[in-house]
Write an enzyme that holds these catalytic residues in place. Structure first.
Site, PDB file in Angstrom:
ATOM      1  N   CYS A   1       0.816  -1.224   0.000  1.00 24.92           N
ATOM      2  CA  CYS A   1       0.000   0.000   0.000  1.00 24.92           C
ATOM      3  C   CYS A   1       0.846   1.270   0.000  1.00 24.92           C
ATOM      4  O   CYS A   1       0.305   2.373  -0.086  1.00 24.92           O
ATOM      5  CB  CYS A   1      -0.943   0.007   1.198  1.00 24.92           C
TER       6      CYS A   1
ATOM      7  N   HIS B   1      10.545 -10.730   4.429  1.00 28.09           N
ATOM      8  CA  HIS B   1       9.885  -9.588   3.795  1.00 28.09           C
ATOM      9  C   HIS B   1       8.995  -8.895   4.830  1.00 28.09           C
ATOM     10  O   HIS B   1       8.346  -9.556   5.644  1.00 28.09           O
ATOM     11  CB  HIS B   1       9.047 -10.033   2.592  1.00 28.09           C
TER      12      HIS B   1
ATOM     13  N   CYS C   1       3.043  -3.784   6.190  1.00 29.00           N
ATOM     14  CA  CYS C   1       2.197  -3.273   7.273  1.00 29.00           C
ATOM     15  C   CYS C   1       1.226  -4.376   7.663  1.00 29.00           C
ATOM     16  O   CYS C   1       0.876  -5.247   6.860  1.00 29.00           O
ATOM     17  CB  CYS C   1       1.466  -2.007   6.841  1.00 29.00           C
TER      18      CYS C   1
ATOM     19  N   CYS D   1       3.482 -15.469   0.933  1.00 25.18           N
ATOM     20  CA  CYS D   1       3.964 -14.107   1.136  1.00 25.18           C
ATOM     21  C   CYS D   1       3.493 -13.244  -0.040  1.00 25.18           C
ATOM     22  O   CYS D   1       3.623 -13.642  -1.198  1.00 25.18           O
ATOM     23  CB  CYS D   1       5.490 -14.107   1.231  1.00 25.18           C
TER      24      CYS D   1
ATOM     25  N   CYS E   1     -22.310 -55.005   0.103  1.00 28.91           N
ATOM     26  CA  CYS E   1     -23.088 -53.794  -0.128  1.00 28.91           C
ATOM     27  C   CYS E   1     -24.538 -54.184  -0.442  1.00 28.91           C
ATOM     28  O   CYS E   1     -24.777 -55.034  -1.309  1.00 28.91           O
ATOM     29  CB  CYS E   1     -22.478 -53.006  -1.296  1.00 28.91           C
TER      30      CYS E   1
ATOM     31  N   CYS F   1     -24.988 -53.184  -4.511  1.00 25.27           N
ATOM     32  CA  CYS F   1     -24.260 -53.825  -5.620  1.00 25.27           C
ATOM     33  C   CYS F   1     -23.628 -55.152  -5.252  1.00 25.27           C
ATOM     34  O   CYS F   1     -22.973 -55.774  -6.086  1.00 25.27           O
ATOM     35  CB  CYS F   1     -23.197 -52.876  -6.170  1.00 25.27           C
TER      36      CYS F   1
ATOM     37  N   CYS G   1     -16.094 -44.093  12.495  1.00 23.29           N
ATOM     38  CA  CYS G   1     -17.486 -44.306  12.885  1.00 23.29           C
ATOM     39  C   CYS G   1     -18.125 -45.380  12.013  1.00 23.29           C
ATOM     40  O   CYS G   1     -17.503 -45.902  11.085  1.00 23.29           O
ATOM     41  CB  CYS G   1     -18.267 -43.003  12.808  1.00 23.29           C
TER      42      CYS G   1
END
Length: 486
Positions: free
Chosen positions: A279, A296, A299, A317, A423, A426, A436
């Site tokens: 700035c 580097h 502000c 940076c 499953c 399928c 879980c």
């Protein structure tokens, strides 16, 4: 030798003779041409100065002889030629006086002479020129004792310093072949060495040295440099180097202490006044912040805005110019120090969302208002087939292949023991690694409850409990062993 090698040597001999004649006649171009051809042959060649280049007359060389066990000089005058090498001079003294060649050390013109060098190369040109012969003690040569070697080397160094400075008053002596020449001469006073003696190796060090030059032993406590002692050039030089090394060490020590002090700080303040490179507002000392990874400075407002508008999980940076863009990352403690607690929480949530969207095979929990997500992987050991293809192929091979049958039996045993399940959509066999009881089929992406072995939701998606698992309906778990499948 091969015929090719013989031809190369023969050509090299002819070239060497021609080269000698060209040099002798001053034919520079021809000598250069012959030299280039010789180097192409890569044959070992020795170049010597012809004896015709030296004076043909003999001269009388004054030689001071001293052995390794006494400080007494024996003056000798010998007849030599200036083209004589040091090796030939050693042989002459070995033949005339019986001094073994390996024990002779010749000092001419403040320099220890080497075997291949001539007397002429050391400046010996006319009668009356001086040289010095130091005879090593046989004890030092046989035992290679460090103490004796150091003592005799110090004496050699002292001889080299004095050969041209202090005339020895050498006179002529008639030599006797193969008999050591030791006529009685009055003893001369020992040279008083100024300095301190090392208690470890007995080396006499210069007064200003803090440690032994040979073994680094400590200088005796209480030793004082003599008054009015004048340092030589070598002492002045190494003392300057020691002062520079001390200053460098102190500077590094200060830098290290400053680094340790900043280690406890979340963010390093910029201690210099400067303009922010983003700035361009002026910053007073202490107002800006310096990033640890790249040093580097900016502000704090610009750094804070960089964090808030970052589209990456890691904040880079913000420094960039026409030649360079910094790719170093801001540390987490720097980010936290620049943000309020509320801003930091938003940043962490944004970082998590960015990581989820960019992660391959990520899956977000379908429970309303749940922020959890995971990464699913198909890590089966089969190659070039998905799980369903592999399991179908396994059932076919199990009829004739013994290994395939054993694998099929193992999967069935895992299904019966509850270590695996099929499953419900399928029919692919799957396992749960950890976590879980909510799992997702890698083939059809059906969400499944591990304990009930049924789909969590029905065909209408989230909230449709017709799929089988009714966990958390009326705050009741689907199974006593359920680990939060919803």
């Amino acid at each position: 030798m091969t015929s090719e090698s013989v031809n190369k040597v023969k050509e090299a001999e002819q070239l060497a003779l021609a080269l000698g004649e060209a040099i002798c006649n001053g034919e520079k171009d021809e000598a250069a041409r012959l030299s280039r051809r010789l180097s192409e042959l890569a044959v070992p060649v020795t170049v010597n100065v012809d004896t015709r280049a030296y004076p043909s007359d003999s001269i009388k060389l004054k030689v001071g002889v001293e052995d390794g066990l006494s400080d007494i000089d024996i003056p000798v005058t010998v007849e030599v030629s200036t083209r004589m090498t040091i090796a030939q001079l050693k042989e002459k003294f070995s033949h005339d006086y019986g001094f073994d060649v390996t024990l002779q050390r010749w000092v001419i013109g403040k320099r220890l002479a080497r075997d291949g060098e001539t007397l002429s190369s050391h400046g010996v040109q006319q009668s009356g020129d001086q040289a010095f012969l130091f005879i090593l003690s046989t004890q030092a040569a046989a035992q290679q004792g460090r103490h004796l070697q150091l003592r005799e080397q110090r004496r050699l160094d002292g001889i080299a310093e004095q050969v041209h400075l202090i005339p020895r008053g050498l006179g002529a002596v008639t030599p006797r072949p193969k008999t050591p020449f030791k006529p009685p001469v009055p003893p001369k006073p020992k040279k008083v060495e100024v300095g301190w003696t090392c208690a470890i190796c007995t080396f006499v060090n210069k007064p200003t040295r803090p440690g032994c030059e040979i073994c680094s032993g400590e200088r005796p406590q209480g030793y004082r440099v003599p008054e009015n002692y004048e340092r030589d050039v070598e002492e002045v030089q190494w003392m300057l180097q020691e002062n520079e090394a001390t200053q460098l060490y102190e500077e590094r020590e200060r830098n290290f202490q400053e680094l340790m002090e900043t280690e406890d700080q979340s963010i390093i303040p910029c201690n210099e006044g400067m303009d922010c490179p983003i700035c361009f507002s002026a910053m007073q000392p202490g107002e800006g912040a310096t990033l640890r990874e790249c040093l580097h400075s900016f502000c704090r407002e610009c750094l804070k805005a960089t964090i808030e508008y970052s589209q990456d999980a890691e904040v880079s940076c913000p420094f960039r110019d026409n030649q360079y863009t910094c790719d170093k990352k801001m540390q987490d403690r720097e980010i936290q120090a620049l943000l309020t607690d509320e801003e930091h929480q938003r940043f962490l949530q944004q970082r998590l969302s960015i990581a989820e969207t960019r992660m391959k095979n990520s899956f977000h929990c379908q429970t309303a208002n749940c922020q959890g997500w995971c990464v699913y992987e198909d890590e089966a050991i089969h190659k070039d087939m998905d799980c369903k293809q592999y399991q179908d192929d396994l059932r076919i091979k199990a009829e004739n292949d013994h290994a395939a049958k054993r694998t099929k039996d193992m999967l069935e045993a895992m299904l019966q023991s509850g270590e695996a399940m099929k499953c419900p959509s399928c029919d692919v066999t799957m396992q749960k690694k950890s976590g879980c009881d909510w799992i997702c089929c890698v083939m059809c992406k059906t969400e499944i409850c591990w304990v009930t072995k049924q789909a969590r939701w029905g065909p209408k998606g989230a909230g449709d409990t017709s799929g089988g698992c009714k966990c958390r309906v009326n705050n009741v778990l689907c199974h006593p062993n359920c680990q939060n499948c919803h």
